[in-house]
Design a protein around this motif. Structure first.
Motif, PDB file in Angstrom:
ATOM      1  N   SER A  25     -17.487 -27.750  10.155  1.00  0.00           N
ATOM      2  CA  SER A  25     -17.398 -27.994   8.713  1.00  0.00           C
ATOM      3  C   SER A  25     -16.777 -26.782   8.041  1.00  0.00           C
ATOM      4  O   SER A  25     -16.816 -25.668   8.559  1.00  0.00           O
ATOM      5  CB  SER A  25     -18.787 -28.259   8.131  1.00  0.00           C
ATOM      6  OG  SER A  25     -19.401 -29.358   8.770  1.00  0.00           O
ATOM      7  N   LEU A  26     -16.189 -27.017   6.876  1.00  0.00           N
ATOM      8  CA  LEU A  26     -15.560 -25.942   6.117  1.00  0.00           C
ATOM      9  C   LEU A  26     -16.383 -25.671   4.859  1.00  0.00           C
ATOM     10  O   LEU A  26     -16.605 -26.565   4.049  1.00  0.00           O
ATOM     11  CB  LEU A  26     -14.123 -26.326   5.741  1.00  0.00           C
ATOM     12  CG  LEU A  26     -13.333 -25.316   4.914  1.00  0.00           C
ATOM     13  CD1 LEU A  26     -13.163 -24.011   5.682  1.00  0.00           C
ATOM     14  CD2 LEU A  26     -11.989 -25.888   4.518  1.00  0.00           C
ATOM     15  N   THR A  77     -19.308 -28.258   0.926  1.00  0.00           N
ATOM     16  CA  THR A  77     -19.106 -28.357   2.368  1.00  0.00           C
ATOM     17  C   THR A  77     -18.163 -29.514   2.650  1.00  0.00           C
ATOM     18  O   THR A  77     -18.426 -30.653   2.258  1.00  0.00           O
ATOM     19  CB  THR A  77     -20.428 -28.598   3.114  1.00  0.00           C
ATOM     20  OG1 THR A  77     -21.322 -27.513   2.853  1.00  0.00           O
ATOM     21  CG2 THR A  77     -20.188 -28.695   4.616  1.00  0.00           C
ATOM     22  N   ILE A  78     -17.047 -29.216   3.296  1.00  0.00           N
ATOM     23  CA  ILE A  78     -16.060 -30.234   3.641  1.00  0.00           C
ATOM     24  C   ILE A  78     -16.225 -30.593   5.116  1.00  0.00           C
ATOM     25  O   ILE A  78     -16.053 -29.743   5.990  1.00  0.00           O
ATOM     26  CB  ILE A  78     -14.629 -29.744   3.370  1.00  0.00           C
ATOM     27  CG1 ILE A  78     -14.472 -29.394   1.885  1.00  0.00           C
ATOM     28  CG2 ILE A  78     -13.610 -30.799   3.781  1.00  0.00           C
ATOM     29  CD1 ILE A  78     -13.118 -28.827   1.530  1.00  0.00           C
ATOM     30  N   GLU A  79     -16.581 -31.833   5.362  1.00  0.00           N
ATOM     31  CA  GLU A  79     -16.803 -32.286   6.728  1.00  0.00           C
ATOM     32  C   GLU A  79     -15.493 -32.742   7.359  1.00  0.00           C
ATOM     33  O   GLU A  79     -14.638 -33.331   6.682  1.00  0.00           O
ATOM     34  CB  GLU A  79     -17.809 -33.441   6.751  1.00  0.00           C
ATOM     35  CG  GLU A  79     -19.179 -33.090   6.178  1.00  0.00           C
ATOM     36  CD  GLU A  79     -19.919 -32.070   7.030  1.00  0.00           C
ATOM     37  OE1 GLU A  79     -19.523 -31.870   8.200  1.00  0.00           O
ATOM     38  OE2 GLU A  79     -20.890 -31.480   6.522  1.00  0.00           O
TER      39      GLU A  79
END
Length: 265
Positions: free
Chosen positions: A9-10, A16-18
């Motif tokens: 994840s980012l 939080t970008i999955e």
């Protein structure tokens, strides 16, 4: 054997970008661009497709979540009465397809447009976009299959298994190549969407027999079949009907002086 690697994840501050969401977004963007490009190549007005896109995506996500919730994992309804609104918490690709179809039926009818005029365009745009989105399933390995020693098996922590996200993406990329080859050859004009329905439904119906049943979180079965397999039966029926029916007559309106088509209202 393919090593088990899960895309990280980012973190962007509180956000939080999955990886799954990234691939889905890329797939939607690709599909939207290809829809417009192929409509222009076929001499059709791309404006309705651009107008349809947010409705198709929005309703697709909502219905995709409801199918996941009510048919695949109804036990999740006990978490919270607001679970039906948490569209980020579980999504069925087949449900998303159903939502997109529902949106298309009402949208094109409201615009007094013939969906059949755009059917090939949808096949040429949606299939590659769906393939990219399916890579998101492979990136997070959320569709584990039964144990196997197949050379494309993924080395899951509990042993090698089929990875249905990988298989689905692979066949969708293959179907993309076939559809564009047929388009370039001028074959099956007006029939690419029902052809896609049959091809994908048959492959998905067979793949679902490979889904894991020995894990804690598995898809529900009804009389031995997954919800998607029942959807596949309906897709095959539509595809066969579409391939056998005679194409309705009528041609698209001539292009305007600007080179684009006037939208039928």
């Amino acid at each position: 054997m393919i090593p088990y690697w899960q895309a990280p994840s980012l973190k962007l501050g509180p956000l939080t970008i999955e990886p799954f969401g990234v691939f889905v977004a890329l797939g939607i963007i690709l599909a939207a661009r290809l829809l417009v490009r192929n409509a222009e190549k076929q001499g059709l007005d791309p404006t309705p497709l651009a107008d349809y896109a947010p409705w198709g995506v929005g309703i697709g996500i909502l219905v995709g979540h409801w199918v996941h919730l009510f048919f695949y994992h109804p036990e999740e309804l006990s978490k919270s009465p607001f679970q039906i609104l948490k569209v980020w918490d579980g999504l069925s690709s087949f449900g998303g397809l159903l939502g997109g179809i529902i949106a298309a039926v009402f949208f094109f009818r409201a615009r007094k447009l013939r969906f059949n005029d755009y059917a090939d365009v949808f096949a040429l745009g949606v299939v590659p976009g769906w393939a990219v989105a399916r890579l998101g399933c492979f990136a997070v390995h959320d569709h584990p299959g039964v144990r196997t020693d197949f050379f494309l098996a993924v080395a899951f922590p509990d042993g090698p298994r089929h990875d249905l996200g990988l298989y689905d993406a692979a066949v969708l990329f293959l179907f993309t190549g076939l559809l564009y080859a047929l388009r370039n050859a001028g074959a099956l004009k007006g029939k690419l969407l029902p052809l896609t329905a049959v091809l994908y439904a048959v492959s998905r119906f067979l793949f679902d027999f490979l889904r894991a049943t020995d894990r804690a979180y598995v898809d529900a079965r009804y009389f031995g079949l997954t919800p998607a397999q029942y959807g596949c039966i309906a897709l095959i029926a539509y595809g066969v009907w579409g391939l056998l029916r005679r194409s309705p007559g009528g041609a698209a309106a001539p292009p305007s002086p600007s080179g684009t088509m006037r939208a039928a209202r």
